[in-house]
Design a protein around this motif. Structure first.
Motif, PDB file in Angstrom:
ATOM      1  N   VAL A 164      -2.960   3.792  19.002  1.00 34.56           N
ATOM      2  CA  VAL A 164      -2.837   2.332  18.939  1.00 34.56           C
ATOM      3  C   VAL A 164      -4.121   1.733  18.382  1.00 34.56           C
ATOM      4  CG1 VAL A 164      -2.462   0.205  20.243  1.00 34.56           C
ATOM      5  CG2 VAL A 164      -1.255   2.295  20.909  1.00 34.56           C
ATOM      6  N   SER A 165      -3.974   0.859  17.379  1.00 37.11           N
ATOM      7  CA  SER A 165      -5.130   0.197  16.772  1.00 37.11           C
ATOM      8  C   SER A 165      -4.937  -1.313  16.799  1.00 37.11           C
ATOM      9  CB  SER A 165      -5.315   0.649  15.316  1.00 37.11           C
ATOM     10  OG  SER A 165      -5.480   2.041  15.228  1.00 37.11           O
ATOM     11  N   PHE A 166      -6.033  -2.033  16.981  1.00 36.44           N
ATOM     12  CA  PHE A 166      -6.011  -3.493  16.920  1.00 36.44           C
ATOM     13  C   PHE A 166      -6.612  -3.928  15.590  1.00 36.44           C
ATOM     14  CE2 PHE A 166      -5.762  -2.578  21.397  1.00 36.44           C
ATOM     15  CZ  PHE A 166      -4.864  -3.523  21.878  1.00 36.44           C
ATOM     16  N   ILE A 167      -5.875  -4.759  14.858  1.00 32.61           N
ATOM     17  CA  ILE A 167      -6.310  -5.210  13.540  1.00 32.61           C
ATOM     18  C   ILE A 167      -6.601  -6.707  13.602  1.00 32.61           C
ATOM     19  CG2 ILE A 167      -5.740  -5.327  11.093  1.00 32.61           C
ATOM     20  CD1 ILE A 167      -5.906  -2.472  12.191  1.00 32.61           C
ATOM     21  N   ASP A 168      -7.835  -7.092  13.267  1.00 32.88           N
ATOM     22  CA  ASP A 168      -8.200  -8.503  13.233  1.00 32.88           C
ATOM     23  C   ASP A 168      -8.872  -8.822  11.899  1.00 32.88           C
ATOM     24  OD1 ASP A 168     -11.049  -7.898  13.425  1.00 32.88           O
ATOM     25  OD2 ASP A 168     -10.701  -7.462  15.543  1.00 32.88           O
ATOM     26  N   ASP A 220     -11.840  -9.132  11.100  1.00 32.65           N
ATOM     27  CA  ASP A 220     -13.094  -8.425  10.838  1.00 32.65           C
ATOM     28  C   ASP A 220     -12.878  -6.996  10.356  1.00 32.65           C
ATOM     29  OD1 ASP A 220     -14.676 -10.572  11.430  1.00 32.65           O
ATOM     30  OD2 ASP A 220     -15.255  -9.885  13.448  1.00 32.65           O
ATOM     31  N   ASN A 221     -11.805  -6.356  10.810  1.00 33.55           N
ATOM     32  CA  ASN A 221     -11.627  -4.927  10.496  1.00 33.55           C
ATOM     33  C   ASN A 221     -10.362  -4.622   9.709  1.00 33.55           C
ATOM     34  OD1 ASN A 221      -9.530  -5.169  12.312  1.00 33.55           O
ATOM     35  ND2 ASN A 221     -10.285  -3.671  13.772  1.00 33.55           N
ATOM     36  N   PHE A 222      -9.698  -5.651   9.162  1.00 33.48           N
ATOM     37  CA  PHE A 222      -8.373  -5.475   8.556  1.00 33.48           C
ATOM     38  C   PHE A 222      -8.371  -4.620   7.287  1.00 33.48           C
ATOM     39  CE2 PHE A 222     -10.128  -8.858   6.071  1.00 33.48           C
ATOM     40  CZ  PHE A 222      -9.541  -8.757   4.815  1.00 33.48           C
ATOM     41  N   ILE A 223      -9.499  -4.528   6.610  1.00 34.08           N
ATOM     42  CA  ILE A 223      -9.510  -3.895   5.282  1.00 34.08           C
ATOM     43  C   ILE A 223      -9.100  -2.422   5.355  1.00 34.08           C
ATOM     44  CG2 ILE A 223     -11.022  -3.170   3.385  1.00 34.08           C
ATOM     45  CD1 ILE A 223     -12.390  -5.895   3.625  1.00 34.08           C
ATOM     46  N   SER A 224      -9.502  -1.740   6.411  1.00 33.05           N
ATOM     47  CA  SER A 224      -9.136  -0.318   6.533  1.00 33.05           C
ATOM     48  C   SER A 224      -7.618  -0.148   6.630  1.00 33.05           C
ATOM     49  CB  SER A 224      -9.808   0.304   7.758  1.00 33.05           C
ATOM     50  OG  SER A 224      -9.373  -0.358   8.953  1.00 33.05           O
ATOM     51  N   LEU A 232      -5.476  -1.880   4.961  1.00 28.83           N
ATOM     52  CA  LEU A 232      -4.852  -2.234   3.680  1.00 28.83           C
ATOM     53  C   LEU A 232      -5.362  -1.400   2.514  1.00 28.83           C
ATOM     54  CD1 LEU A 232      -4.845  -6.137   3.964  1.00 28.83           C
ATOM     55  CD2 LEU A 232      -3.173  -4.494   4.834  1.00 28.83           C
ATOM     56  N   MET A 233      -6.147  -0.383   2.793  1.00 27.68           N
ATOM     57  CA  MET A 233      -6.694   0.455   1.730  1.00 27.68           C
ATOM     58  C   MET A 233      -6.256   1.907   1.931  1.00 27.68           C
ATOM     59  SD  MET A 233      -8.479  -1.579  -0.274  1.00 27.68           S
ATOM     60  CE  MET A 233      -9.756  -0.668  -1.112  1.00 27.68           C
ATOM     61  N   PRO A 234      -6.185   2.691   0.851  1.00 33.84           N
ATOM     62  CA  PRO A 234      -5.790   4.101   0.992  1.00 33.84           C
ATOM     63  C   PRO A 234      -6.756   4.857   1.904  1.00 33.84           C
ATOM     64  CG  PRO A 234      -5.837   3.428  -1.315  1.00 33.84           C
ATOM     65  CD  PRO A 234      -6.472   2.324  -0.532  1.00 33.84           C
ATOM     66  N   GLU A 235      -6.209   5.781   2.673  1.00 31.64           N
ATOM     67  CA  GLU A 235      -7.045   6.552   3.587  1.00 31.64           C
ATOM     68  C   GLU A 235      -7.716   7.713   2.857  1.00 31.64           C
ATOM     69  OE1 GLU A 235      -4.465   7.715   6.738  1.00 31.64           O
ATOM     70  OE2 GLU A 235      -4.194   5.690   7.477  1.00 31.64           O
ATOM     71  N   LEU A 251       0.835  -1.207   0.000  1.00 35.17           N
ATOM     72  CA  LEU A 251       0.000   0.000   0.000  1.00 35.17           C
ATOM     73  C   LEU A 251       0.868   1.254   0.000  1.00 35.17           C
ATOM     74  CD1 LEU A 251      -2.812   1.402   0.376  1.00 35.17           C
ATOM     75  CD2 LEU A 251      -2.405   1.219   2.842  1.00 35.17           C
ATOM     76  N   LEU A 252       1.834   1.311   0.887  1.00 28.47           N
ATOM     77  CA  LEU A 252       2.706   2.484   0.981  1.00 28.47           C
ATOM     78  C   LEU A 252       3.535   2.645  -0.287  1.00 28.47           C
ATOM     79  CD1 LEU A 252       3.969   2.023   4.665  1.00 28.47           C
ATOM     80  CD2 LEU A 252       2.216   3.618   3.875  1.00 28.47           C
ATOM     81  N   GLY A 253       4.070   1.545  -0.797  1.00 30.07           N
ATOM     82  CA  GLY A 253       4.903   1.607  -1.992  1.00 30.07           C
ATOM     83  C   GLY A 253       4.125   1.989  -3.233  1.00 30.07           C
ATOM     84  N   ASN A 254       2.959   1.385  -3.429  1.00 31.85           N
ATOM     85  CA  ASN A 254       2.163   1.659  -4.625  1.00 31.85           C
ATOM     86  C   ASN A 254       1.722   3.110  -4.708  1.00 31.85           C
ATOM     87  OD1 ASN A 254       2.344  -0.963  -5.541  1.00 31.85           O
ATOM     88  ND2 ASN A 254       0.367  -1.597  -4.732  1.00 31.85           N
ATOM     89  N   HIS A 255       1.497   3.728  -3.549  1.00 28.61           N
ATOM     90  CA  HIS A 255       1.030   5.114  -3.531  1.00 28.61           C
ATOM     91  C   HIS A 255       2.154   6.097  -3.196  1.00 28.61           C
ATOM     92  CE1 HIS A 255      -3.254   4.274  -4.149  1.00 28.61           C
ATOM     93  NE2 HIS A 255      -3.046   3.181  -3.445  1.00 28.61           N
ATOM     94  N   ARG A 256       3.375   5.600  -3.224  1.00 26.07           N
ATOM     95  CA  ARG A 256       4.553   6.454  -3.005  1.00 26.07           C
ATOM     96  C   ARG A 256       4.448   7.240  -1.704  1.00 26.07           C
ATOM     97  NH1 ARG A 256       8.146   4.798  -7.062  1.00 26.07           N
ATOM     98  NH2 ARG A 256       9.019   6.854  -7.524  1.00 26.07           N
ATOM     99  N   ILE A 257       3.977   6.569  -0.673  1.00 23.71           N
ATOM    100  CA  ILE A 257       3.831   7.191   0.643  1.00 23.71           C
ATOM    101  C   ILE A 257       5.094   6.926   1.454  1.00 23.71           C
ATOM    102  CG2 ILE A 257       2.531   7.225   2.801  1.00 23.71           C
ATOM    103  CD1 ILE A 257       0.093   6.248   1.159  1.00 23.71           C
ATOM    104  N   ARG A 258       5.738   7.968   1.885  1.00 25.23           N
ATOM    105  CA  ARG A 258       6.954   7.819   2.686  1.00 25.23           C
ATOM    106  C   ARG A 258       6.582   7.557   4.146  1.00 25.23           C
ATOM    107  NH1 ARG A 258      11.580   9.111   0.129  1.00 25.23           N
ATOM    108  NH2 ARG A 258      11.433  10.254  -1.838  1.00 25.23           N
ATOM    109  N   ALA A 259       7.033   6.429   4.646  1.00 28.24           N
ATOM    110  CA  ALA A 259       6.739   6.076   6.031  1.00 28.24           C
ATOM    111  C   ALA A 259       7.807   5.111   6.541  1.00 28.24           C
ATOM    112  CB  ALA A 259       5.360   5.434   6.147  1.00 28.24           C
TER     113      ALA A 259
END
Length: 374
Positions: free
Chosen positions: A359-363, A365-369, A371-374, A301-309
């Motif tokens: 802090v966020s918990f990813i499981d 049920d909610n993982f899609i957010s 892995l998708m652009p904000e 996600l970061l690489g495809n959108h050239r997001i520096r992180a």
């Protein structure tokens, strides 16, 4: 064909006057993507460096020979460029002497290409990495519901294009990929002198997914010195097999700062290396697989959108841990990964006491957010 996020970005670069260099593992779709772009130019030349005659023609070629090869072509696509010795000098000749030519270059390894291109095409190129299919691309191609329904399959078999589009043949395809690009391609490079050590090392890394890696322990396990282990891991990184995740630290005395974790770019490749495609319900490594899958997808996600992180994990000397820490635009964010949505979620107090972070918990049920652009 699954549309790739990078397509439009690469097209703007290519038809904006700069050379395009696309790196990535074999079978991630580089040739398909770049061929589709090259078809926008009717007068084009495709040079496949997997072919011996092409390699011979391009190696140490002079300007007169190069004029004969290129002819009247307005676009030149050099595919699998790493197969040609001193290809950087050849591409420099093209860039310097054929100003009208749009130059497309693909490579399945950064082992030699990165340094060659840095010198030969400095200021005249843009670099891109084409990863296996990302969750964003899968969802756009198949639809939100269908993509989510095959989450477990994607964790088990990974995200290579042909694996996704060939249900029922995943095991066979992945074993072929491992045998071809992971071993045959890598072993063709001079730096790999002990094939059995490479095989043992890759398997050891696969079994330690999600754990901190000790080069000393790995050297004892595979029977070579620590420097050889370090060199081989660097080669595996440059061949887009694995990547390192460093520890986050501001040099606090109670933090681990030099440790690292190693993940596979694709969980299907990882599972093929250890020969285990059992369902998640029957596995003891589900948590590690989930962690690897999410971090690799976040990298895409970061690489495809050239997001520096900055991408990290965090651990204190007292063994408190955070699975993934990201520094982006001056903001620190922390993530904990749980496959089971009902698993106990305990905030990392030691980390929060040290840093002002979300802090966020990813499981599952909610993982899609995540892995998708904000």
């Amino acid at each position: 064909m699954i549309k790739r996020v990078l397509t439009e970005r690469i097209a703007k670069t290519l038809f904006g006057g700069k050379a395009v260099v696309v790196l990535g593992a074999r079978q991630t779709g580089k040739t398909t993507l770049l061929q589709s772009l090259s078809e926008q130019e009717s007068n084009r030349l495709h040079l496949n460096c997997d072919e011996p005659i092409v390699r011979t023609q391009l190696q140490d070629v002079n300007l007169t020979e190069l004029r004969n090869i290129i002819g009247e072509a307005k676009l030149v696509f050099v595919d699998e460029a790493q197969r040609v010795k001193n290809i950087g000098l050849t591409l420099k000749l093209v860039a310097d002497n054929f100003k009208q030519v749009k130059l497309l270059v693909s490579g399945s390894s950064a082992l030699d290409l990165a340094s060659e291109f840095k010198e030969s095409l400095a200021g005249r190129k843009r670099d891109y990495t084409l990863y296996p299919i990302s969750w964003e691309e899968l969802s756009a191609h198949q639809g939100y519901l269908q993509a989510k329904a095959q989450l477990e399959s994607r964790i088990l078999y990974g995200m290579y294009p042909e694996v996704i589009t060939s249900p029922g043949e995943e095991d066979e395809l992945l074993y072929e990929l491992v045998d071809s690009f992971l071993y045959k391609d890598l072993l063709s490079f001079q730096g790999i002198r002990k094939p059995d050590v490479l095989s043992k090392l890759v398997q050891a890394l696969a079994l330690q997914t999600g754990s901190e890696v000790s080069y000393n322990e790995l050297s004892q396990l595979v029977g070579v010195d620590k420097n050889t282990v370090s060199n081989y891991i660097e080669l595996l990184e440059k061949a887009f097999v694995v990547f390192r995740l460093p520890a986050y630290s501001t040099n606090a005395r109670n933090e681990i700062s030099r440790s690292k974790k190693i993940y596979f770019y694709d969980t299907g490749i990882r599972n093929a290396v250890i020969g285990n495609f059992n369902p998640l319900s029957l596995r003891t490594d589900t948590g590690a697989l989930w962690e690897n899958f999410l971090i690799a997808e976040r990298m895409k996600l970061l690489g495809n959108h050239r997001i520096r992180a900055g991408m990290y994990f965090w651990r204190s000397v007292a063994q408190a841990e955070v699975d993934y820490v990201e520094m982006r635009a001056g903001q620190l964010r922390a993530f904990e990964f749980k496959w089971n949505p009902k698993a106990k979620k305990k905030k990392p107090r030691a980390f929060l006491n040290t840093y002002d972070a979300e802090v966020s918990f990813i499981d599952r049920d909610n993982f899609i957010s995540f892995l998708m652009p904000e």
